[in-house]
Scaffold this motif. Structure first.
Motif, PDB file in Angstrom:
ATOM      1  N   GLU A 177       0.868  -1.187   0.000  1.00 28.71           N
ATOM      2  CA  GLU A 177       0.000   0.000   0.000  1.00 28.71           C
ATOM      3  C   GLU A 177       0.895   1.224   0.000  1.00 28.71           C
ATOM      4  OE1 GLU A 177      -2.738  -0.342   3.291  1.00 28.71           O
ATOM      5  OE2 GLU A 177      -3.794  -2.040   2.380  1.00 28.71           O
ATOM      6  N   GLY A 178       1.108   1.832  -1.179  1.00 28.55           N
ATOM      7  CA  GLY A 178       2.027   2.961  -1.301  1.00 28.55           C
ATOM      8  C   GLY A 178       3.423   2.523  -0.916  1.00 28.55           C
ATOM      9  N   SER A 179       4.005   3.212   0.074  1.00 33.56           N
ATOM     10  CA  SER A 179       5.359   2.829   0.492  1.00 33.56           C
ATOM     11  C   SER A 179       5.321   1.935   1.725  1.00 33.56           C
ATOM     12  CB  SER A 179       6.189   4.089   0.764  1.00 33.56           C
ATOM     13  OG  SER A 179       5.586   4.824   1.798  1.00 33.56           O
ATOM     14  N   ASN A 180       4.169   1.328   1.996  1.00 35.25           N
ATOM     15  CA  ASN A 180       4.047   0.409   3.125  1.00 35.25           C
ATOM     16  C   ASN A 180       3.799  -1.021   2.668  1.00 35.25           C
ATOM     17  OD1 ASN A 180       4.018   2.118   5.684  1.00 35.25           O
ATOM     18  ND2 ASN A 180       2.556   3.168   4.367  1.00 35.25           N
ATOM     19  N   LEU A 181       4.366  -1.920   3.442  1.00 41.81           N
ATOM     20  CA  LEU A 181       4.139  -3.338   3.231  1.00 41.81           C
ATOM     21  C   LEU A 181       3.192  -3.782   4.340  1.00 41.81           C
ATOM     22  CD1 LEU A 181       5.380  -5.516   1.353  1.00 41.81           C
ATOM     23  CD2 LEU A 181       7.172  -5.800   3.064  1.00 41.81           C
ATOM     24  N   VAL A 182       2.020  -4.283   3.951  1.00 43.53           N
ATOM     25  CA  VAL A 182       1.038  -4.672   4.962  1.00 43.53           C
ATOM     26  C   VAL A 182       0.926  -6.194   4.970  1.00 43.53           C
ATOM     27  CG1 VAL A 182      -1.340  -4.399   5.774  1.00 43.53           C
ATOM     28  CG2 VAL A 182      -0.193  -2.507   4.603  1.00 43.53           C
ATOM     29  N   ILE A 183       1.308  -6.777   6.096  1.00 39.28           N
ATOM     30  CA  ILE A 183       1.360  -8.245   6.186  1.00 39.28           C
ATOM     31  C   ILE A 183       0.273  -8.726   7.143  1.00 39.28           C
ATOM     32  CG2 ILE A 183       2.813 -10.242   6.731  1.00 39.28           C
ATOM     33  CD1 ILE A 183       5.231  -8.586   6.070  1.00 39.28           C
ATOM     34  N   GLY A 184      -0.601  -9.577   6.653  1.00 36.83           N
ATOM     35  CA  GLY A 184      -1.685 -10.134   7.460  1.00 36.83           C
ATOM     36  C   GLY A 184      -1.131 -10.968   8.608  1.00 36.83           C
ATOM     37  N   ALA A 185      -1.851 -10.964   9.735  1.00 34.86           N
ATOM     38  CA  ALA A 185      -1.353 -11.603  10.949  1.00 34.86           C
ATOM     39  C   ALA A 185      -1.077 -13.090  10.771  1.00 34.86           C
ATOM     40  CB  ALA A 185      -2.357 -11.403  12.084  1.00 34.86           C
ATOM     41  N   PRO A 220       6.612   0.508   7.110  1.00 31.25           N
ATOM     42  CA  PRO A 220       7.043   1.499   6.119  1.00 31.25           C
ATOM     43  C   PRO A 220       8.379   1.081   5.498  1.00 31.25           C
ATOM     44  CG  PRO A 220       7.016   2.439   8.362  1.00 31.25           C
ATOM     45  CD  PRO A 220       6.735   0.980   8.489  1.00 31.25           C
ATOM     46  N   LYS A 221       8.535   1.335   4.218  1.00 28.41           N
ATOM     47  CA  LYS A 221       9.769   0.945   3.523  1.00 28.41           C
ATOM     48  C   LYS A 221      10.922   1.850   3.976  1.00 28.41           C
ATOM     49  CE  LYS A 221      11.515   0.594  -1.273  1.00 28.41           C
ATOM     50  NZ  LYS A 221      12.879   0.763  -0.832  1.00 28.41           N
ATOM     51  N   PRO A 222      12.011   1.272   4.469  1.00 28.98           N
ATOM     52  CA  PRO A 222      13.167   2.085   4.844  1.00 28.98           C
ATOM     53  C   PRO A 222      14.084   2.317   3.628  1.00 28.98           C
ATOM     54  CG  PRO A 222      13.577  -0.200   5.384  1.00 28.98           C
ATOM     55  CD  PRO A 222      12.240  -0.159   4.699  1.00 28.98           C
ATOM     56  N   ASP A 223      15.052   3.241   3.763  1.00 21.35           N
ATOM     57  CA  ASP A 223      16.050   3.392   2.693  1.00 21.35           C
ATOM     58  C   ASP A 223      16.989   2.197   2.695  1.00 21.35           C
ATOM     59  OD1 ASP A 223      14.891   5.795   2.194  1.00 21.35           O
ATOM     60  OD2 ASP A 223      16.334   6.948   3.394  1.00 21.35           O
ATOM     61  N   LYS A 224      17.412   1.820   3.891  1.00 17.52           N
ATOM     62  CA  LYS A 224      18.224   0.600   4.014  1.00 17.52           C
ATOM     63  C   LYS A 224      18.000  -0.008   5.387  1.00 17.52           C
ATOM     64  CE  LYS A 224      22.200   3.144   3.013  1.00 17.52           C
ATOM     65  NZ  LYS A 224      23.656   3.392   2.973  1.00 17.52           N
TER      66      LYS A 224
END
Lengths: 161, 265
Positions: B63-71, B166-170
Motif C-alpha cells: 500500500e504505497g510505500s508500506n508493506l502490509v502483512i496479514g497476521a 514502512p519501507k526504509p532506505d536501508k
C-alpha cells in the motif's frame, strides 16, 4: 472434548474421534497404527516427526490432529510406489548409508523431499546442511545424509517425483 | 497437555465473539509456541480458538510505500515473497532465519508479535521499522507495543489483524543464534529512513527495545565505526545458562555493527 476428524493420509481417506489435545503424530501412530513417523524430542526441535501436510513439511508433534481436518497428509509409509520400489530419496539414503540407528530417518527423508522440491531439484552442500537445521541425527554425523540428499535431487527429477 | 474445547472460526468477527465470552480462552495462530506451552502445562486454557480458518488474516499487500502483512501470514511466505524482497529485503531475510523450515511452514508473524517472546525475531523488525500493528479494535505504534516478557499492549480478546511496515532506505537484521535452539541470543535490526535511524534489539532483554545512543550516532554517521565505542549497560538484560547479561550486552554492540555493515552493502 471429543471431535470427529477426517483427512487423507497417503492417498486414503481416514477418520476418527480424537480429543482436542490429540497431536497429529498421536493420531497417525496411535489411532491409525502408522508408526513410521517417530516422536523424538516432543518439543519441535528434532524433526523425527516430520510429515507433509498439503505438500509442505511440518512437525507433527506440534500440530493438533483437528488442525489437519480435510488436509492431505503424507507420511514415510506413503512414499514408496510399491513394496519393492522405494522413493528415490529412500533409495539414496540406502545407497549412501545415510542411517545408522534409523530413528531420525523418517523425518530426515520427509524434510529432504520437501527441501529438494522447494529448491527446484537444485541443491548444493551448504544449502542442504543449512536446511537440515530442524532435523537432528545423533549418530551419522550428517555427512552421509547430505550425500544422500544431493544424490536424490537429480534422481527425483528424473523420476518425476 | 490438558484437554480444552477447540474452536475453528471462519471469520475474524466469529473469532472475537468466541474469545469474548470466555475467561480462559487462548487464540492460536501457527501454534509453534502455544502447542509446546500447552504440552509443558505452562498454560491451561479452557478454550483454544484456532485462527487457521480465518482467511482474511493471511496475505501480503503493498500500500504505497508500506508493506502490509496479514497476521496469519506464515514465515515461509514472508521469506519468499517477491514484494517483501523488493520493498524490505531485511524483513524477508529475518523471516528466513526463524526456527527451521518445518517451523516456518506453520509459524505466523501475528503469533510471534502477539507472543512477545524475548528471543523472537519479528519484534526487532516491528520496532526497528517503526511498524504499526492493526488489531480488530484499533492500532498500536510499535514503540508502545512491547511491554515486557510475553507482555504486549494487546487487550483482553484483542487480535492482531495485520502489521504495516514502512519501507526504509536501508535496513538489515543480524542475529547471534543460540547454537542449540537457534533462537536469538541477541538479534539487532537496524533501519535508516531519511535522516532517522532506528536500532532495535531482541533476545537481550525481557522484550524488544531500542538503543537511543546508537540511533543518534548512526543518524550523524551511518557506519559501524560510529558506534564502536558505545557500550550497552548489562543492567536488566537477560542472564541464563546460555549467556550472562554482560555477554548479551557485548553481543548487542557486535550485532549492531554487523547489521550496519550489512545495510550499507
Amino acid at each position: 472434548m471429543t471431535i470427529s476428524v477426517a483427512m487423507t493420509v497417503n492417498g486414503k481417506p481416514v477418520s476418527g474421534k480424537v480429543e482436542a489435545r490429540t497431536l497429529l503424530v498421536q493420531f497417525l501412530r496411535e489411532h491409525l497404527g502408522m508408526t513410521g513417523t517417530h516422536v523424538g524430542c516432543d518439543t519441535s526441535q528434532c524433526g523425527a516427526c516430520v510429515v507433509h501436510v498439503d505438500g509442505t513439511s511440518v512437525k507433527s508433534c506440534t500440530m493438533l490432529a483437528v488442525q489437519a481436518e480435510g488436509a492431505k497428509v503424507t507420511t514415510i509409509e506413503g512414499l514408496a510406489a510399491s513394496a519393492d520400489k522405494l522413493h528415490p530419496m529412500q533409495e539414496a539414503f540406502r545407497d549412501n548409508h545415510a542411517l545408522q540407528c534409523g530413528f531420525c530417518t523418517p523425518g530426515m527423508v520427509m524434510s529432504a523431499i520437501d527441501m529438494v522440491k522447494r529448491h527446484n531439484y537444485q541443491l548444493d552442500e551448504t544449502t542442504v546442511r543449512h536446511e537440515l537445521e530442524g532435523n537432528l541425527c545423533r549418530c551419522t554425523g550428517y555427512h552421509n545424509i547430505v550425500k544422500a540428499i544431493l544424490a536424490a535431487a537429480p534422481a527425483m527429477k528424473a523420476a518425476g517425483v | 497437555m490438558y484437554d480444552f474445547a477447540y474452536h475453528r472460526p471462519k471469520s475474524l468477527a466469529d473469532a472475537a465473539t468466541v474469545l469474548k465470552g470466555k475467561d480462559e480462552a487462548r487464540p492460536m495462530a501457527g501454534g509453534m509456541t502455544l502447542i509446546p506451552t500447552l504440552k509443558q502445562r505452562l498454560a491451561r486454557p479452557t478454550d483454544v480458538v484456532d485462527l487457521g480458518g480465518v482467511k482474511e488474516l493471511a496475505g501480503i499487500k503493498v500500500e504505497g510505500s508500506n508493506l502490509v502483512i496479514g497476521a496469519m501470514t506464515k514465515h515461509v511466505t514472508v521469506a519468499t515473497s517477491a514484494d517483501v524482497k523488493r520493498m524490505i529485503p531485511a524483513l524477508a531475510d529475518l523471516a528466513g532465519m526463524i526456527g527451521d523450515p518445518a517451523v516456518r511452514n506453520r509459524g505466523t508473524i501475528g503469533g510471534s508479535v502477539a507472543n512477545s517472546d524475548p528471543a523472537a525475531d519479528y519484534p526487532a523488525a516491528v520496532l526497528g521499522l517503526n511498524a504499526t500493528i492493526t488489531t480488530n479494535t484499533g492500532k498500536h505504534a510499535a514503540d508502545s507495543f512491547f511491554k515486557g516478557l510475553f507482555e504486549t499492549a494487546l487487550g483482553e480478546g484483542e487480535l492482531i489483524t495485520s502489521i504495516s511496515f514502512p519501507k526504509p532506505d536501508k535496513a538489515a537484521y543480524m542475529k547471534f543464534r543460540n547454537p542449540a535452539s537457534r533462537y536469538a541470543m541477541v538479534g539487532v535490526f537496524v533501519a535508516k529512513t531519511g535522516n532517522t535511524v532506528r536500532v532495535a534489539v531482541t533476545g537481550a532483554g525481557p522484550a524488544a527495545f531500542r538503543v537511543k545512543a546508537m540511533e543518534d550516532a548512526l543518524a550523524k554517521n551511518f557506519t559501524s565505526e560510529a558506534i564502536k565505542d558505545i557500550k550497552i549497560p548489562a543492567d536488566g538484560l537477560n542472564s541464563d545458562i546460555h549467556g550472562s547479561a554482560e555477554y548479551r550486552a557485548h553481543l548487542v554492540g557486535v550485532m549492531a555493527r554487523r547489521a550496519v555493515d550489512a545495510a550499507n552493502k
